[in-house]
Design a protein around this motif. Structure first.
Motif, PDB file in Angstrom:
ATOM      1  N   ALA A 421       4.053  -2.225   8.669  1.00 16.17           N
ATOM      2  CA  ALA A 421       5.001  -3.150   7.891  1.00 16.17           C
ATOM      3  C   ALA A 421       4.810  -4.471   8.127  1.00 16.17           C
ATOM      4  CB  ALA A 421       6.311  -2.464   8.011  1.00 16.17           C
ATOM      5  N   THR A 422       4.267  -4.970   9.225  1.00 16.53           N
ATOM      6  CA  THR A 422       4.363  -6.347   9.592  1.00 16.53           C
ATOM      7  C   THR A 422       2.981  -7.034  10.053  1.00 16.53           C
ATOM      8  OG1 THR A 422       4.669  -5.590  11.794  1.00 16.53           O
ATOM      9  CG2 THR A 422       6.668  -6.179  10.520  1.00 16.53           C
ATOM     10  N   THR A 423       2.048  -5.952  10.064  1.00 15.79           N
ATOM     11  CA  THR A 423       0.484  -6.498  10.253  1.00 15.79           C
ATOM     12  C   THR A 423      -0.170  -6.796   9.053  1.00 15.79           C
ATOM     13  OG1 THR A 423       0.296  -5.094  12.148  1.00 15.79           O
ATOM     14  CG2 THR A 423      -1.625  -5.661  11.343  1.00 15.79           C
ATOM     15  N   PRO A 424      -0.684  -8.410   8.951  1.00 12.50           N
ATOM     16  CA  PRO A 424      -1.322  -8.746   7.537  1.00 12.50           C
ATOM     17  C   PRO A 424      -2.532  -8.068   7.541  1.00 12.50           C
ATOM     18  CG  PRO A 424      -1.371 -10.295   9.046  1.00 12.50           C
ATOM     19  CD  PRO A 424      -0.342  -9.338   9.798  1.00 12.50           C
ATOM     20  N   VAL A 425      -2.973  -7.548   6.395  1.00 13.70           N
ATOM     21  CA  VAL A 425      -4.347  -7.001   6.143  1.00 13.70           C
ATOM     22  C   VAL A 425      -5.439  -8.386   6.149  1.00 13.70           C
ATOM     23  CG1 VAL A 425      -4.358  -6.882   3.880  1.00 13.70           C
ATOM     24  CG2 VAL A 425      -5.789  -5.584   4.726  1.00 13.70           C
ATOM     25  N   LYS A 426      -6.690  -8.123   6.433  1.00 12.67           N
ATOM     26  CA  LYS A 426      -7.525  -9.096   6.550  1.00 12.67           C
ATOM     27  C   LYS A 426      -8.826  -8.655   5.889  1.00 12.67           C
ATOM     28  CE  LYS A 426      -5.111 -11.900   9.014  1.00 12.67           C
ATOM     29  NZ  LYS A 426      -4.524 -13.273   8.515  1.00 12.67           N
ATOM     30  N   VAL A 427      -9.869  -9.359   5.207  1.00 13.64           N
ATOM     31  CA  VAL A 427     -10.929  -9.113   4.486  1.00 13.64           C
ATOM     32  C   VAL A 427     -11.872  -9.341   5.612  1.00 13.64           C
ATOM     33  CG1 VAL A 427     -12.608  -9.954   2.905  1.00 13.64           C
ATOM     34  CG2 VAL A 427     -10.136 -10.170   2.260  1.00 13.64           C
ATOM     35  N   VAL A 428     -12.851  -8.416   5.936  1.00  9.60           N
ATOM     36  CA  VAL A 428     -13.948  -8.370   6.736  1.00  9.60           C
ATOM     37  C   VAL A 428     -15.208  -8.126   6.298  1.00  9.60           C
ATOM     38  CG1 VAL A 428     -12.137  -7.680   8.702  1.00  9.60           C
ATOM     39  CG2 VAL A 428     -13.423  -5.872   7.323  1.00  9.60           C
ATOM     40  N   ASP A 429     -16.317  -8.521   6.907  1.00 12.64           N
ATOM     41  CA  ASP A 429     -17.661  -8.360   6.292  1.00 12.64           C
ATOM     42  C   ASP A 429     -18.165  -6.859   6.562  1.00 12.64           C
ATOM     43  OD1 ASP A 429     -20.829  -8.749   7.259  1.00 12.64           O
ATOM     44  OD2 ASP A 429     -20.164  -9.809   5.392  1.00 12.64           O
TER      45      ASP A 429
END
Length: 612
Positions: A421-429
């Motif tokens: 609920a609180t962890t932001p998703v990130k774009v990774v390579d």
């Protein structure tokens, strides 16, 4: 929508009258020219009575209609001898509270009482006021008098311009110009008998026995018979709500869909309330003619196509009646042709609106997917993230969220642990391609833009017939329009305060898409959901900033761009957008709810088909 109905009660004195009292110009019990006062003197040529706060006596008129139910009882009285000023209404509502007035329609009377201004919803709601008479007494002059002729609302009598522009300030003090502005025309008819003839229904009958018609049947007409909301500049002034003063046992209220017609004449006094503004309180109802089209069905996706749908299922929980689950399932399987991926909005937790800390939604989603299987559909799996309790808005205790359904026979979901609920998703390579740090994951959940609002959910999918394909689907449910001033507000143009938060939310989703494209310019992205805003809104401009997304509704013929009906306006709130790599999407709004009195949700679902 808010719960119904506010009490009609005597309002505080108008600002004009209060100033007069303070200046010693009149007293609250002062009689305003008891001899010779007419209703048009009470109404005046602005929205506020020049006699507000004063007593009037022996005012003549004919009783035209009676409200004999509820806590806002009373009757309308109209002067059969109008003045020559089209800005002054010739009728007024006499408020009797919970007491049923002992008058009859067609009775000529003289009345006495206090002139007041009532603001539906309270003055802070920003709506217009209704001039009324309180603490009234009356005497019969004649038991039977002819009713004044009804004013016909039609394209010739409804102005093209909607309201005067006061720079966002109140228009109350402006002299009415009924030949120039729709809101001025209606205000100049406040309480008077009005009529619509052969009226096309543009808003289906609701649970409060109300519907919407248009007095301008050719204006912004949709192919299915509604009225399209195309821009802030044109709110479609011909829309009028219809309620009924006729006892239900005598004449049940028509159950109408958009595109139907009330043939003949529908007539009654023109009222105003906080749930739609100007309302024709019918004493005569036209006959219902069923012209509305049948619900739509979209085509099935081809083997090499990925189909993605969005569907707001409107506060769905295990406490929802099974019949609604069955209807939603039937629509998913039949009308939507079993999409490969479904972005759901308004999925509630496992005990619905009970506010006890429960946030899981497995029971809700199992009940829906079981209903889909029972309807002959696929064995959908789901992915979602439980929100923090009471942090995502919506119905208190409901913990609504967005969720994914997907058909594992057709698509695969790429699970990446770490999403909560609180962890932001990130774009990774991922070897030169974009990937997600968590799948499913939430986009910037701690950002203030998502305060008391649903957080977007992003997941990575692949079409089984295309090994190695990856499509990023972002499910959304932006904040609602709650708090915005209504189209018929006394403040013109009305303020849209909720736009600020939606625009910020759109900016965060736009930035996330840009991150995906920065890692892989050919990334295939679908943004879907209930964005609670229009194609011409600042939020959609921000969401598509830089050309990174195409709003597919813009590819439909203009008259077909809607999937929601509110107060008789057919409009766009739900959207599906794609990145450039999926530009050849086949897109369809499937009309099966919003235009109907009997609906499984207040939103129409949407489907796109792409070749990843």
């Amino acid at each position: 929508m808010p719960s119904r109905r506010p009490l009609r009660r005597p309002a505080a004195l108008s600002a004009v009258a209060a100033a007069a009292l303070a200046g010693g110009l009149l007293t609250a019990t002062q009689s305003a020219s008891a001899a010779g006062t007419r209703i048009h003197d009470i109404q005046g040529s602005t929205r506020i009575s020049p006699l507000a706060g004063t007593q009037v006596g022996e005012v003549p008129g004919t009783v035209t209609a009676i409200r004999s139910f509820g806590s806002a009882r009373g009757f309308w009285v109209q002067d059969p001898h109008p003045d020559r000023d089209p800005a002054t209404s010739e009728a007024v509502f006499v408020f009797t509270g919970k007491e049923t007035p002992k008058v009859t329609v067609g009775e000529a009377i003289t009345f006495s009482g206090t002139v007041s201004e009532y603001y539906p919803g309270g003055k802070d709601a920003g709506l217009q006021s209704v001039t009324q008479i309180t603490d009234a007494t009356w005497q019969t002059v004649s038991a039977k008098a002819p009713l004044p002729a009804a004013f016909t609302l039609n394209p010739a009598s409804v102005p093209n311009r909607y309201a005067p522009d006061a720079g966002g300030k109140s228009i109350e003090a402006l002299k009415l110009r009924p030949a120039s502005y729709t809101l001025d025309r209606y205000e100049s008819l406040e309480g008077m008998r009005v009529a619509v003839k052969g009226a096309r229904v543009v808003g289906a009958t609701n649970s409060h026995h109300e519907l919407w018609v248009t007095a301008e049947p050719g204006h912004n007409r949709t192919p299915r018979g509604g009225t399209l909301y195309r821009s802030y500049a044109d709110p479609n002034g011909g829309r009028v709500k219809v309620a009924s003063l006729i006892p239900f046992a005598e004449r049940p209220f028509p159950v109408a869909d958009v595109g139907d017609e009330l043939t003949g004449t529908t007539a009654g006094p023109l009222d105003y309330d906080s749930f739609g503004g100007y309302t024709l309180q019918a004493t005569a109802l036209g006959e219902l003619a069923d012209h509305g089209p049948a619900p739509e069905t979209t085509r099935k996706q081809r083997p090499d196509e990925l189909s993605v749908a969005t569907y707001n299922v409107e506060n769905l929980s295990p406490k929802t009646p099974q019949a609604k689950f069955d209807r939603l399932a039937k629509a998913l399987v039949g009308n939507l042709s079993a999409p490969d991926v479904v972005a759901l909005e308004e999925v509630q937790d496992d005990n619905g609106p009970t506010n006890d800390g429960v946030v899981t939604a497995g029971a809700t989603l199992k009940k829906l997917t079981d209903a889909v299987k029972a309807a002959g559909g696929p064995a959908y799996e789901w992915r979602q993230i439980d929100p923090v309790d009471d942090q995502d808005g919506g119905q208190p205790g409901g913990n609504i969220r967005v969720a994914f359904l997907f058909n594992p026979e057709r698509v695969s979901f790429t699970d990446v642990k770490g999403g909560d609920a609180t962890t932001p998703v990130k774009v990774v390579d991922d070897h030169g391609k974009a990937a997600l740090s968590a799948s499913p994951g939430r986009i910037a959940p701690a950002d203030p833009a998502w305060k008391a609002s649903r957080k977007p959910l992003v997941g990575q999918f692949s079409l089984n017939s295309r090994p190695g394909s990856r499509v990023f689907v972002i499910a959304n449910h932006f904040n609602s329009k709650g708090g915005d001033q209504g189209l018929d507000s006394r403040f013109q143009p009305p303020a849209r305060s909720s736009e600020t938060q939606r625009t910020a939310q759109a900016g965060l989703v736009n930035a996330f898409v840009k991150d995906l494209l920065a890692k892989d310019p050919r990334a295939e992205v679908v943004v879907a959901g209930d964005l609670n805003d229009y194609p011409f809104s600042p939020a959609l401009k921000k969401l598509t900033d830089g050309g990174v997304l195409t709003d597919l509704v813009g590819r439909l013929p203009a008259a077909e761009r809607y999937g929601y009906v509110y107060n008789g306006n057919s409009q766009v709130l739900d959207h599906m957008l794609t990145s450039r790599q999926l530009a050849k999407a086949d897109y369809d709004i499937v009309h099966l709810n919003a235009e109907y009195a009997d609906q499984a949700s207040d939103h129409d679902p949407q489907v796109l088909r792409v070749r990843p």
